[in-house]
Design a protein around this motif. Structure first.
Motif, PDB file in Angstrom:
ATOM      1  N   SER A   1      40.478  45.648  58.689  1.00 24.22           N
ATOM      2  CA  SER A   1      38.832  45.290  57.793  1.00 24.22           C
ATOM      3  C   SER A   1      39.319  46.973  56.583  1.00 24.22           C
ATOM      4  O   SER A   1      39.641  47.612  57.099  1.00 24.22           O
ATOM      5  CB  SER A   1      37.745  45.357  59.238  1.00 24.22           C
ATOM      6  OG  SER A   1      36.671  45.242  58.044  1.00 24.22           O
ATOM      7  N   TYR A   2      38.227  46.122  55.584  1.00 20.32           N
ATOM      8  CA  TYR A   2      38.760  47.248  55.035  1.00 20.32           C
ATOM      9  C   TYR A   2      37.465  46.723  53.950  1.00 20.32           C
ATOM     10  O   TYR A   2      36.512  45.636  53.311  1.00 20.32           O
ATOM     11  CB  TYR A   2      39.967  47.402  53.978  1.00 20.32           C
ATOM     12  CG  TYR A   2      40.581  46.172  54.109  1.00 20.32           C
ATOM     13  CD1 TYR A   2      40.452  45.590  53.062  1.00 20.32           C
ATOM     14  CD2 TYR A   2      41.314  45.733  54.705  1.00 20.32           C
ATOM     15  CE1 TYR A   2      40.885  44.239  52.701  1.00 20.32           C
ATOM     16  CE2 TYR A   2      42.178  44.367  55.042  1.00 20.32           C
ATOM     17  CZ  TYR A   2      41.565  43.397  53.607  1.00 20.32           C
ATOM     18  OH  TYR A   2      41.969  42.485  53.441  1.00 20.32           O
ATOM     19  N   TRP A   3      37.643  47.789  52.826  1.00 21.78           N
ATOM     20  CA  TRP A   3      36.645  47.577  52.069  1.00 21.78           C
ATOM     21  C   TRP A   3      37.366  47.088  49.930  1.00 21.78           C
ATOM     22  O   TRP A   3      38.669  48.540  49.493  1.00 21.78           O
ATOM     23  CB  TRP A   3      35.393  48.676  51.289  1.00 21.78           C
ATOM     24  CG  TRP A   3      34.567  48.519  50.154  1.00 21.78           C
ATOM     25  CD1 TRP A   3      33.799  47.654  49.569  1.00 21.78           C
ATOM     26  CD2 TRP A   3      34.808  49.048  48.836  1.00 21.78           C
ATOM     27  NE1 TRP A   3      32.869  48.014  49.183  1.00 21.78           N
ATOM     28  CE2 TRP A   3      33.391  48.687  47.821  1.00 21.78           C
ATOM     29  CE3 TRP A   3      35.366  50.433  48.028  1.00 21.78           C
ATOM     30  CZ2 TRP A   3      33.476  49.023  46.614  1.00 21.78           C
ATOM     31  CZ3 TRP A   3      35.260  49.750  46.838  1.00 21.78           C
ATOM     32  CH2 TRP A   3      33.989  49.350  46.172  1.00 21.78           C
ATOM     33  N   VAL A   4      37.071  46.479  49.631  1.00 20.56           N
ATOM     34  CA  VAL A   4      37.479  46.399  48.027  1.00 20.56           C
ATOM     35  C   VAL A   4      36.801  46.101  47.156  1.00 20.56           C
ATOM     36  O   VAL A   4      35.722  45.353  46.795  1.00 20.56           O
ATOM     37  CB  VAL A   4      37.713  44.087  48.452  1.00 20.56           C
ATOM     38  CG1 VAL A   4      39.155  43.943  46.950  1.00 20.56           C
ATOM     39  CG2 VAL A   4      38.672  44.478  49.666  1.00 20.56           C
ATOM     40  N   PRO A   5      37.645  47.367  46.299  1.00 21.27           N
ATOM     41  CA  PRO A   5      36.392  47.194  44.899  1.00 21.27           C
ATOM     42  C   PRO A   5      36.416  45.723  44.350  1.00 21.27           C
ATOM     43  O   PRO A   5      37.360  45.047  44.238  1.00 21.27           O
ATOM     44  CB  PRO A   5      37.078  48.633  44.712  1.00 21.27           C
ATOM     45  CG  PRO A   5      38.712  48.457  44.686  1.00 21.27           C
ATOM     46  CD  PRO A   5      38.488  47.658  45.865  1.00 21.27           C
ATOM     47  N   GLU A   6      35.124  45.539  43.086  1.00 21.09           N
ATOM     48  CA  GLU A   6      35.550  44.549  42.857  1.00 21.09           C
ATOM     49  C   GLU A   6      36.140  44.189  41.003  1.00 21.09           C
ATOM     50  O   GLU A   6      36.262  43.353  41.868  1.00 21.09           O
ATOM     51  CB  GLU A   6      33.541  44.283  42.156  1.00 21.09           C
ATOM     52  CG  GLU A   6      33.603  42.873  41.669  1.00 21.09           C
ATOM     53  CD  GLU A   6      32.317  42.897  40.651  1.00 21.09           C
ATOM     54  OE1 GLU A   6      31.294  42.395  42.037  1.00 21.09           O
ATOM     55  OE2 GLU A   6      31.507  43.472  40.016  1.00 21.09           O
ATOM     56  N   THR A   7      36.054  45.029  41.124  1.00 24.36           N
ATOM     57  CA  THR A   7      37.331  45.337  39.854  1.00 24.36           C
ATOM     58  C   THR A   7      38.580  45.880  40.161  1.00 24.36           C
ATOM     59  O   THR A   7      38.742  46.973  40.795  1.00 24.36           O
ATOM     60  CB  THR A   7      36.801  46.162  38.397  1.00 24.36           C
ATOM     61  OG1 THR A   7      35.706  45.916  37.904  1.00 24.36           O
ATOM     62  CG2 THR A   7      37.485  45.942  37.495  1.00 24.36           C
ATOM     63  N   PRO A   8      39.603  45.543  40.393  1.00 20.92           N
ATOM     64  CA  PRO A   8      41.144  45.222  40.752  1.00 20.92           C
ATOM     65  C   PRO A   8      41.443  46.952  39.881  1.00 20.92           C
ATOM     66  O   PRO A   8      41.724  46.741  38.450  1.00 20.92           O
ATOM     67  CB  PRO A   8      41.950  44.158  40.321  1.00 20.92           C
ATOM     68  CG  PRO A   8      41.253  43.083  40.735  1.00 20.92           C
ATOM     69  CD  PRO A   8      39.286  43.348  39.946  1.00 20.92           C
ATOM     70  N   PRO A   9      42.174  48.060  40.309  1.00 17.14           N
ATOM     71  CA  PRO A   9      42.684  49.183  39.733  1.00 17.14           C
ATOM     72  C   PRO A   9      43.687  48.457  38.585  1.00 17.14           C
ATOM     73  O   PRO A   9      44.965  48.110  39.116  1.00 17.14           O
ATOM     74  CB  PRO A   9      42.822  49.479  41.189  1.00 17.14           C
ATOM     75  CG  PRO A   9      42.246  49.324  42.063  1.00 17.14           C
ATOM     76  CD  PRO A   9      42.701  48.259  42.083  1.00 17.14           C
ATOM     77  N   LYS A  10      43.713  49.278  37.770  1.00 13.75           N
ATOM     78  CA  LYS A  10      44.726  49.205  36.421  1.00 13.75           C
ATOM     79  C   LYS A  10      45.695  50.169  36.779  1.00 13.75           C
ATOM     80  O   LYS A  10      45.687  51.411  37.594  1.00 13.75           O
ATOM     81  CB  LYS A  10      44.101  48.674  35.315  1.00 13.75           C
ATOM     82  CG  LYS A  10      43.105  47.714  34.809  1.00 13.75           C
ATOM     83  CD  LYS A  10      44.030  46.231  35.159  1.00 13.75           C
ATOM     84  CE  LYS A  10      43.195  45.271  34.703  1.00 13.75           C
ATOM     85  NZ  LYS A  10      43.344  43.763  35.044  1.00 13.75           N
ATOM     86  N   ALA A  11      46.804  50.047  36.621  1.00 17.57           N
ATOM     87  CA  ALA A  11      48.208  50.629  35.993  1.00 17.57           C
ATOM     88  C   ALA A  11      47.580  51.730  35.388  1.00 17.57           C
ATOM     89  O   ALA A  11      46.783  51.919  34.404  1.00 17.57           O
ATOM     90  CB  ALA A  11      49.431  50.445  35.503  1.00 17.57           C
ATOM     91  N   GLY A  12      47.911  53.550  36.104  1.00 17.68           N
ATOM     92  CA  GLY A  12      47.511  54.635  34.978  1.00 17.68           C
ATOM     93  C   GLY A  12      45.788  54.918  35.523  1.00 17.68           C
ATOM     94  O   GLY A  12      46.007  55.997  34.464  1.00 17.68           O
ATOM     95  N   GLU A  13      45.597  53.981  36.067  1.00 11.10           N
ATOM     96  CA  GLU A  13      43.982  55.194  36.206  1.00 11.10           C
ATOM     97  C   GLU A  13      43.793  55.846  37.230  1.00 11.10           C
ATOM     98  O   GLU A  13      45.033  56.153  38.204  1.00 11.10           O
ATOM     99  CB  GLU A  13      43.129  53.576  36.992  1.00 11.10           C
ATOM    100  CG  GLU A  13      42.616  53.057  35.621  1.00 11.10           C
ATOM    101  CD  GLU A  13      42.001  51.355  35.971  1.00 11.10           C
ATOM    102  OE1 GLU A  13      41.254  50.636  35.739  1.00 11.10           O
ATOM    103  OE2 GLU A  13      41.383  51.334  37.954  1.00 11.10           O
TER     104      GLU A  13
END
Length: 519
Positions: free
Chosen positions: A376-388
């Motif tokens: 189990s884990y938490w997933v951000p609504e906006t997927p991370p992008k390269a360079g962030e």
């Protein structure tokens, strides 16, 4: 052979761990001034280059070790770091071998100065394992173990272990190891193979005399991202770990799992298909609890599914979640060796708002208790992008009694059975299941005096609820829910929800449970 500090550090710096040399290096010793900014900068530099997995060539005697042979290789207790008179903490190291074949660098930080620990075979008792050749000083380690007198002032107990990928486990007083935490999860439960980033280097701050906490810094690296972690471990009845992380994605990550927890559920009172032997239940955790942003509490009992099952719980601002072991009765397990009744619950509490996202639960099928099949884990609504640059801070707690988490009544038993009266000889309908749920705690005991005021609010995602009613259960000073649910279409899955109310006010958490009609 005994190496000087200068030789040890020089050899480690030239080894397969490919250490990045920070600014502030002291030329005369290769030690360096340290703070957490060093780890953040190393992670940033790693993310700017293609991923290079750490490599080491293990001698055959270590590469072919069985589980029992590996477990027999022990760190010599008299060699533990942070000796007597310095603090109540001790640190031991794990040897490479068996499943643990990626070298990890461990640094000691004393008075703000970091020094790598050189490999030395004399630190270990190898049992029956014989090594023909001397291993190089840059051989590295598999991980580390922290000790602390958790239960008795004169006995050093295991407090925490960091071993394998980004896994770590920690204990409170009177607890036995069960579930694990992880640094991060990447692509868990998806069609593509899951990534397992690893903690490739640690910096452990030597605790001062009288210190009640110990600080560990870790460098994480994997194909999709790198990152830095700072963890403050405070032992006690409920040991806590304050986690601060800074992550640097190398590439776009479709699904990132923050603060992941990994556990095992083989069978229990709600799932008897795998039952065998004398033990009524076998699991490290029996449910997922979620504290939503609107003071909603959701309880999802765990199952051992036939196929991979993913459950999602969206929330604009989750306040906490955790995998719990609510059942604390020894007679429900009857296992004197592994003591499932003493396994800890882990609770994740975000520090500040993480924003919109979802808590996700992944359950995998297993036919034995040696496989961790729950994540189990938490997933951000906006997927991370390269360079962030991503930052997450949160607290972890190892709980023995998790009832104090919620002020509401909570589900303590979930039973699944045939939809017919006891003793009825007729065949039960295959498309109907009866669910029996016991709720206790909160203000439920008060309403035993007016049981008719307590009603149930139920919902099914698929199919229909044929019956749902509540009766007092004085044995637990609470109430028992009976729910009959029908699915008309074969091989169809449904999710059930139920909450007890007085008027329009919820007096229990929301119970959520899946079931699949199979024909």
């Amino acid at each position: 052979m005994i190496y000087s500090r200068r030789e040890a550090v020089a050899l480690l710096g030239a080894g397969g761990a490919a250490l990045l040399v920070p600014s502030g290096v002291r030329a005369e010793t290769n030690t360096f001034d340290f703070d957490h900014g060093v780890v953040i900068e190393r992670a940033r530099q790693l993310a700017a280059h293609p991923y290079q997995p750490p490599r080491v060539e293990l001698p055959k005697a270590l590469d072919d070790l069985s589980f029992d042979a590996y477990r027999a290789i022990r760190f010599r207790r008299d060699k533990a770091f942070f000796g007597k008179g310095r603090s109540d903490f001790r640190m031991e190291l794990f040897h490479l071998g068996f499943l643990y074949k990626a070298p990890v660098v461990v640094n000691l930080v004393r008075e703000g100065v970091a020094t790598p620990i050189p490999y030395d075979a004399s630190l270990f008792d190898f049992g029956e394992t014989k090594l023909k050749d001397r291993l190089p000083i840059d051989f590295g380690f598999a991980g580390l173990r922290l000790l602390f007198p958790l239960n008795k002032p004169t006995v050093m107990d295991e407090l925490a272990v960091f071993l394998g990928a980004s896994y770590f486990r920690f204990l409170g007083a009177g607890q036995h190891y069960g579930l694990s935490a992880r640094g991060i999860a990447v692509g868990t439960g998806e069609a593509e193979p899951e990534e397992f980033p690893m903690f490739r280097e640690f910096w452990v701050e030597e605790p001062l005399p009288g210190a009640t906490s110990i600080v560990i810094h870790a460098l994480l690296d994997g194909p999709s991202l790198s990152g830095s972690y700072r963890m403050v471990i405070t032992p006690g009845e409920e040991t806590t770990v304050a986690v601060g992380s800074t992550l640097f994605p190398r590439r776009d990550i479709p699904k990132l799992g923050v603060a992941p927890l990994t556990s095992m559920f083989f069978y229990g009172e709600n799932d008897r298909r795998q039952y065998r032997g004398f033990r009524p239940e076998v699991h490290d955790s029996d449910g997922l609890l979620i504290h939503g942003g609107a003071e909603n509490w959701t309880w999802r009992p765990l199952v051992n599914p036939d196929v991979l099952r993913k459950s999602s719980f969206p929330d604009p601002s989750v306040r906490g979640f955790g995998l719990l072991q609510r059942d604390r009765l020894f007679e429900d397990y009857q296992d004197l060796e592994v003591r499932y009744d003493l396994r800890p619950s882990y609770w994740v509490q975000p520090d500040g708002g993480w924003g919109p996202g979802r808590v996700e639960l992944v359950e995998l099928p297993t036919d034995n208790e040696t496989f961790d099949n729950i994540v189990s884990y938490w997933v951000p609504e906006t997927p991370p992008k390269a360079g962030e640059t991503l930052r997450f801070s949160y607290g972890l707690r190892a709980l023995k009694l998790a009832e104090r988490l919620t002020p509401l009544g909570h589900a303590v038993h979930t039973f699944v059975t045939e939809a017919r009266a006891s003793g009825d000889p007729s065949a039960p309908p295959p498309h109907v299941r009866r669910f029996i749920v016991d709720f206790e705690g909160g203000e439920l005991a008060y309403w035993l005096g007016e049981p008719k005021r307590v009603v149930t609010d139920t919902h099914a995602s698929v199919g229909k609820i044929n019956a749902a009613y509540v009766v007092p259960n004085p044995e637990i000073r609470g109430f028992r829910l009976f729910l009959d649910h029908e699915i008309e279409q074969p091989n169809t899955s449904a999710e059930l929800r139920a909450v007890l109310k007085v008027g329009d006010r919820a007096i229990t958490e929301t119970w959520v449970f899946p079931w699949t009609r199979k024909d």
